[in-house]
Enzyme design. Structure first.
Site, PDB file in Angstrom:
ATOM      1  CB  SER A 201     -11.544  -0.657  63.131  1.00  0.00           C
ATOM      2  OG  SER A 201     -11.394   0.891  63.215  1.00  0.00           O
ATOM      3  CG  HIS A 253     -14.613  -2.465  66.149  1.00  0.00           C
ATOM      4  ND1 HIS A 253     -14.531  -1.485  66.987  1.00  0.00           N
ATOM      5  CD2 HIS A 253     -14.245  -1.703  64.771  1.00  0.00           C
ATOM      6  CE1 HIS A 253     -14.223  -0.364  66.569  1.00  0.00           C
ATOM      7  NE2 HIS A 253     -14.126  -0.622  65.409  1.00  0.00           N
TER       8      HIS A 253
END
Length: 394
Positions: A201, A253
């Site tokens: 991610s 993230h």
């Protein structure tokens, strides 16, 4: 040897059908004498022959699909190492044999145990800092917590990555992906130190950040630029908002996004159309003979971003290797990764159990909840006991 420049013109030509936002310069030239004009222009309007300009060429994407294959292969190997039937008293999809999944209560993503992920190279801050296993900052981005995790990330990677690789080539997008993934791992390690972390991610958010900075630095070559910017910002905001749910590493993230955002100004910069025009058709575009390759703001953003990336990564690595926990210096930062509500908690304490053995009977007591259960086990492995502990405490 003199070059024939008189027949070359630069024309802005959309390379995408049906509403694409980016516009690309292509050279417009007359067919050579040996080729009849009718034949040369048979497949193009007005008998014009197009030749793609080097700085805006289209690439055949192969690296991003290779990353998808690599992540899938690594996940299969991880499931084989996990070997659920051997290390757990129950498995999901048992017909898959050693590739079957951990119990749904332990891993709702249909995947391996945390101990198997740790064996394969999950991000474990203690081992990075105290056991010199810095390679985990890289390997963790090739691991996934389950089938659902893998499918979500790989689908996003194909949608975002192939578009970028087609526009900018495998070298720049490959570097953007890998460095952003490293940046996500680094920020995660500075804030989340009690649990392991896996997933691509951070690298994916790096590609999103690169798309945003590419739009900003190449602002003049876009049509419908404001709508494109708003759309991209909304997509990024929604994805970051999902990160406040429990068991989602939003620091990876954020770290990946920031890394990709600043690297985009460095890797994804495009030359001005005026410079391209003067380079490919100087005799026709003499008025643009002094056009610089890049605009001033592009150069400023390039230099500022390069310095910021180097300084940021250096400072982050120094803090990590010193064993710093940035939560000690920022009392509210943990809310960036998880916001507690009446529906869920943000408990990040590691799971552990106390074990008592009486012959072949093992009694496990969860340290967090004091729940206990007795199992009949014959020479159990540490991995098997850890798996049972996880099922008991969750």
């Amino acid at each position: 040897m003199a070059m024939e420049q008189d027949n070359i013109q630069i024309r802005v030509h959309s390379r995408r059908g049906g509403g694409g936002n980016m516009i690309h310069p292509v050279s417009l030239e007359s067919p050579p004498p040996s080729i009849p004009a009718a034949a040369a222009g048979a497949n193009s309007p007005n008998g014009v022959v197009y030749r793609e300009v080097k700085h805006f060429k289209k690439w055949l994407p192969w690296l991003i699909p290779s990353f998808v294959v690599a992540n899938t292969v690594v996940f299969i190997i991880t499931m084989s190492v996990n070997n659920c039937p051997k290390n757990s008293d129950s498995c999901v999809a048992g017909f898959l044999g050693r590739l079957s999944f951990q119990p749904f209560k332990e891993n709702p993503l249909l995947g391996p145990s945390s101990s198997a992920l740790e064996k394969m190279g999950a991000l474990d801050v203690y081992k990075v800092v105290h056991q010199n296993q810095g390679w985990r900052l890289i390997t963790c981005m090739w691991l996934h917590g389950g089938v659902l995790h893998l499918l979500a990330n790989m689908l996003s990677l194909l949608i975002i990555g192939i578009r970028l690789e087609r526009e900018f080539g495998f070298v720049r997008i490959g570097l953007l992906y890998l460095i952003s993934g490293f940046g996500g791992s680094l920020l995660s390690a500075l804030f989340i130190q009690s649990n392991i972390s896996v997933g691509a991610s951070g690298a994916l958010f790096g590609l999103l950040g690169g798309m945003l900075s590419e739009l900003i630095t190449n602002w003049t070559i876009y049509a419908n630029k404001v709508s494109a910017l708003l759309t991209l910002v909304i997509i990024i905001a929604i994805n970051l908002a999902v990160g406040i749910l429990p068991h989602v590493d939003n620091f990876a993230h954020i770290g990946g996004f920031l890394s990709g955002f600043f690297l985009g100004f460095v890797f994804l910069i495009r030359p001005q159309f005026g410079w391209v025009s003067q380079r490919y058709a100087p005799s026709i575009n003499s008025s643009a003979s002094n056009t610089p390759k890049f605009k001033t703001y592009q150069c400023v953003l390039w230099l500022f971003s390069l310095i910021l990336v180097i300084v940021g990564f250096t400072v982050g690595l120094v803090l990590l290797l010193r064993g710093e926990d940035l939560n000690d210096h920022c009392s509210w930062c943990h809310y960036l990764s998880c916001v507690p509500t009446s529906r869920w908690r943000c408990n990040t304490q590691p799971i552990s159990c106390q074990a008592e053995q009486t012959g072949s009977q093992y009694t496990l007591t969860c340290s967090n909840s004091s729940k206990s259960r007795t199992y009949s086990l014959l020479n159990p492995t540490a991995t098997q006991i850890q798996g049972l502990c996880t099922q008991l405490c969750i």
